[in-house]
Design an enzyme around this catalytic site. Sequence first.
Site, PDB file in Angstrom:
ATOM      1  N   ASP A   1      41.256  83.400  41.614  1.00 14.01           N
ATOM      2  CA  ASP A   1      42.718  83.658  41.703  1.00 14.01           C
ATOM      3  C   ASP A   1      42.646  84.127  40.173  1.00 14.01           C
ATOM      4  O   ASP A   1      42.617  83.005  39.365  1.00 14.01           O
ATOM      5  CB  ASP A   1      44.307  83.200  42.541  1.00 14.01           C
ATOM      6  CG  ASP A   1      44.620  82.111  42.113  1.00 14.01           C
ATOM      7  OD1 ASP A   1      43.317  80.972  41.504  1.00 14.01           O
ATOM      8  OD2 ASP A   1      45.024  81.075  42.607  1.00 14.01           O
TER       9      ASP A   1
ATOM     10  N   HIS B   1      16.781  53.235  39.250  1.00 11.30           N
ATOM     11  CA  HIS B   1      16.999  52.467  39.842  1.00 11.30           C
ATOM     12  C   HIS B   1      16.259  51.178  40.627  1.00 11.30           C
ATOM     13  O   HIS B   1      14.627  52.024  40.533  1.00 11.30           O
ATOM     14  CB  HIS B   1      17.750  53.768  41.046  1.00 11.30           C
ATOM     15  CG  HIS B   1      18.198  53.309  42.552  1.00 11.30           C
ATOM     16  ND1 HIS B   1      18.863  51.791  41.549  1.00 11.30           N
ATOM     17  CD2 HIS B   1      17.771  53.473  43.424  1.00 11.30           C
ATOM     18  CE1 HIS B   1      19.832  51.371  43.462  1.00 11.30           C
ATOM     19  NE2 HIS B   1      19.042  52.646  44.274  1.00 11.30           N
TER      20      HIS B   1
ATOM     21  N   VAL C   1       2.546  73.014  35.923  1.00  8.21           N
ATOM     22  CA  VAL C   1       3.029  74.743  35.583  1.00  8.21           C
ATOM     23  C   VAL C   1       3.443  74.234  33.775  1.00  8.21           C
ATOM     24  O   VAL C   1       3.535  73.017  34.028  1.00  8.21           O
ATOM     25  CB  VAL C   1       4.990  74.648  35.833  1.00  8.21           C
ATOM     26  CG1 VAL C   1       5.113  75.404  35.119  1.00  8.21           C
ATOM     27  CG2 VAL C   1       4.909  74.704  37.432  1.00  8.21           C
TER      28      VAL C   1
ATOM     29  N   TYR D   1      22.882  47.828  47.853  1.00  2.00           N
ATOM     30  CA  TYR D   1      22.384  48.952  49.700  1.00  2.00           C
ATOM     31  C   TYR D   1      21.287  47.516  49.920  1.00  2.00           C
ATOM     32  O   TYR D   1      21.049  47.088  49.340  1.00  2.00           O
ATOM     33  CB  TYR D   1      22.478  50.150  49.953  1.00  2.00           C
ATOM     34  CG  TYR D   1      21.670  50.766  48.764  1.00  2.00           C
ATOM     35  CD1 TYR D   1      19.978  50.846  49.679  1.00  2.00           C
ATOM     36  CD2 TYR D   1      21.429  51.250  47.849  1.00  2.00           C
ATOM     37  CE1 TYR D   1      19.103  51.341  48.911  1.00  2.00           C
ATOM     38  CE2 TYR D   1      20.757  51.576  46.476  1.00  2.00           C
ATOM     39  CZ  TYR D   1      19.226  51.464  47.610  1.00  2.00           C
ATOM     40  OH  TYR D   1      18.592  52.306  46.739  1.00  2.00           O
TER      41      TYR D   1
END
Length: 815
Positions: free
Chosen positions: A545, A226, A175, A260
Site C-alpha cells: 500500500d 556446522h 560453470v 539435535y
Amino acid sequence: MNTPDARVVIVGAGIVGCSLADELTTRGWRDITVLEQGPLLAPGGSTSHAPGLVFQTSPSKTLTDLARYTVEKFSSLEVDGLPCFNPVGGLEIATSEERWADLHRKAGLAASWGVRAELLGPARCAEMWPMLDPERILGGLHTPDDGLARALLASRAQMERATAHGARFLDRHTVTAIEREGGRVTAVVTDRGTFPADIVVSAAGFWGPLIGDMAGVPVPLQPLAHQYAKTGPLPELAGVNDPRTEASKPILRFQDRDLYYREHTDRIGIGSYAHRPLPVDPARLPAYDDAPVMPSSLPFTPEDFAPSWEESVQLLPALGASRVEEGFNGVFSFTPDGMPVIGESREVRGFWLAEAVWVTHSAGVARAVAEWMTDGRPGMDVHECDLYRFEDAQRSPAYVTERGQQNFVEVYDVIHPLQPMEQPRPLRVSPFHVRQRELGGSFLEAAGWERPHWYEANAPLAESVELPPRDAWSARYWSPIAAAEARATRERVALYDMTPLKRLAVTGPGALDFLQRMTTNQLAKKPGAVTYTLLLDEAGGIRSDLTVARLSERHFQVGANGGLDLDWLLRHAPDDVHIADITPGTCCVGVWGPLARELVRPLTRDDFSHEAFGYFKARQTHIGHVPVTAMRLSYVGELGWELYTTADMGLRLWDTLWEAGQRHGVIAAGRSAFNSLRLEKGYRAWGHDMTTEHDPYEAGVGFAVRMNKGDFIGRAALEGRSEETAARRLTCLTLDDPAAVVMGKEPVYADGVPAGYVTSASYGYTIGRTVAYAWLPAAAAVPGTAVHIEYFGEKVPATVAAEPLFDPRMERIRR
C-alpha cells in the site's frame, strides 16, 4: 511472463536444482538443462551431507508453508521401494522455564499455521525417546507430521521424473562464466562447452555467491560450517530400526544447548550449533576430486564438539558408554535474516536465484520459483525471501558475513519478535538521531535504521499512567513510557521520526499514466492531492500500500513500504518515467496531535487552516528557515502533517519544531506508541496484516480500489469480488480482560477450533485494552462474536469489534 519453450539452465543438481527441474517439467516446460560440477546423485554440496531434518513450525508463516509442501511432496516419492520421507515426527524438549514457555508459544504458532502439535510431559517424552533422562526435562513439543527427508533419494526421484519429461542433467560441468547481452543472460559457459540460455537459475547452494559474481548479481549469502557427528553402535538401538528407513524415533531437538539428534539405524547422529561460527570462503573450497571427502565436508574439529558431547551424555546417559566414531564440519548457507534468497535479478533479466535453501524448504522453494517463472507470480507470499528485500546498506560483504554468523549463533535461541541484532549498529540513522539520543531514545532496528521506540525523557509522564502489569515476555522491548507518549499525542502534540519509511520520486512525461496503471486508486487529480492506493499483482493480491502525492503535473512523491516496491515499479517503468529512491537524502517528521496546528502555524507564512490545507493534501512551503514538503496525513488518528526536507536540513527542522512546541507541551514519541495508535485507528501494516495472499476486499481496503478509473494491474482478477463475497476478513478484536495482552501470530479460536491467526497487536492506551487484528472466516468476523486467542497455552477471551475503534467519524483528523 516466460514461455514454455524458454531455454532454462539450472546451475546445481542438489535438492533445490532437482526439485526445480521437476516442478518446471511438471508444468510443461521441456528445454531444461541442469549443470553440476560434481558427480550426479551425490555432487558434494550441502545436499550430499544433509541430515534431512524437516521441522515445519516457524515464526514465519512463509517458511512453514514451504516446509509443509516439502513434506507433502517428498512423502509421495520413493526410489527402488525406499520412501524419500520418513514421518518419524519431531520432539523439541525444554530443560529451562524459558524454553518450556517458548514451546507453548511454538505450539500456538503451529495452530496458527495449521501444523499438528501437542505439548507433552517428561514421562511421555521419555516414552518416545527411552534414552532420555526425564529428570532433566520439563516437557516437550511433539509434531507428528515432521520427519526426515532423504535428500539424495528425493533428488534422484525428482531427477528421474524431470528426465522422463525431457530435462537433461549433466555432471562434471563446472560453470566458468555467465554470458550477458543487452541486460539479459544469453548463455552459461562451462569447462566442457557453452549452453545457450534464456533463463539461468542459480541453485548452487553455498557456491551461489560465485555464480552470482559471474552474472554481476551479488548474492547475500554467507557459507558456514556446522558440526555433525555419529556415535558408535548403541546396544539400546540394536535391532530396533529398519536399516532401509534408519529411524523410528522423532527427531530430537535440545535447543537449550543448540543440539539435535536423529537415529542412523543403530547409531545416533548429533548436530551442533553450539560452537563458534566457522565462516567458509566458497572460492577456497577444493574441487570434488581434490576434496578428501567432498567439498562440503570439512575436517571435524573435536575441540569445538567437546562441550556438546558432554551435554549429550547428560541428556542421553546411554551415550556415556559410546564415543564419537565419525564427524565432519558440513558447509551450508546463511543470509543476513536467515531466510532464503529467491527471485529474478532486475539488472540481469533472466538470471534467477534459488539460494540459501535448506532441505527443509527445498521443494516448497522450488515450487514457488517455478510458479513465479511460469505464471508470473508465486502461489504464496514470499516477500520475506525476495532478493530485493535487502536495502543497499545491508548488501555489503561485511554486513552479510557478520549477520550470517550471528544467525548461526541464534539459530536455536529463543528470539523475541521485537529483538534486534546487536551488530553492526548503528548503521543508518536519521538527521534527528543526535537529539533522539539526548532524549534517551530506546532504539530497535529495521532495514538497518535505528528507530526509537520510546524516550526515557518522557518517563516522568508515565508516572501518572495506570496500566495493568505485564508478563515478562510482553514486557521485553516495551516500556510504560509508550502509554504516556500515546496519551500526549492524543491530548497535545508529538514529533515522530518517519524517516525510515521508503520515499520514491516518480517523474517524467509518463509518470501519471504509469502510476495509474500500477495502482488501484484514482491518481488523476490536481497537483497538491495525496492518495492512498494499492499495488496489486495480476491475481489481485496486495503487493503493497502506498501514499502518492502529486507535487506537480509530472512529479509524484510515493510513500512506499520498502525495496520490493521500488523493484516492482522499476521493472514496469517505461522509458519516459524516472524513479529515484530519495530516502537516504531526505527525512521526515510526523507532527501529530490536537495542538499540531498551533505548533506549526506560527512557523510558516502559508495558511495551514483546515479550509486552506485539507486532509490528504500536500504543498511545498517553509517551516522557519527550512524548505519542506508538507503532507496532511496521519497514521495515528490525530490532526497533523508529515514534514519532509533534505537530510542536511533535518536537524534544523527538528530543532525548529521542538523549540516552537515547548509552549504546547510537545514531546518526541516512538514506534511503540505509534503502533498502538495506528491499531486503534484500524490502519493496516503491509507485510503483517496483508500480503499478496489477500485481496483488497478481504483486507478491508477496498475503498482504495476504483474499478471505473481504467485498467490497472490486478483489475481483471478483482472483477466480481467485493467485501460481501469475501470468505475471510481481516478482523478487529479487543481482548475482554483489560489486563490481557497478545503479541501477534497467535492462533484465534472460534467455536473451540483454530479459525485464524493474529497479524498485529498492541495495547490500546486510549481504549484501555489490547487491540488485535486477525484473519478470520467471514462468518466469525461479525462484531460481537466471541472468540479466544491462545497466548502461551492460555485461551484469552476476545470479541470481534466494529472498526475503527477510535474516532470512527474522523472528526479529530479533519478539523
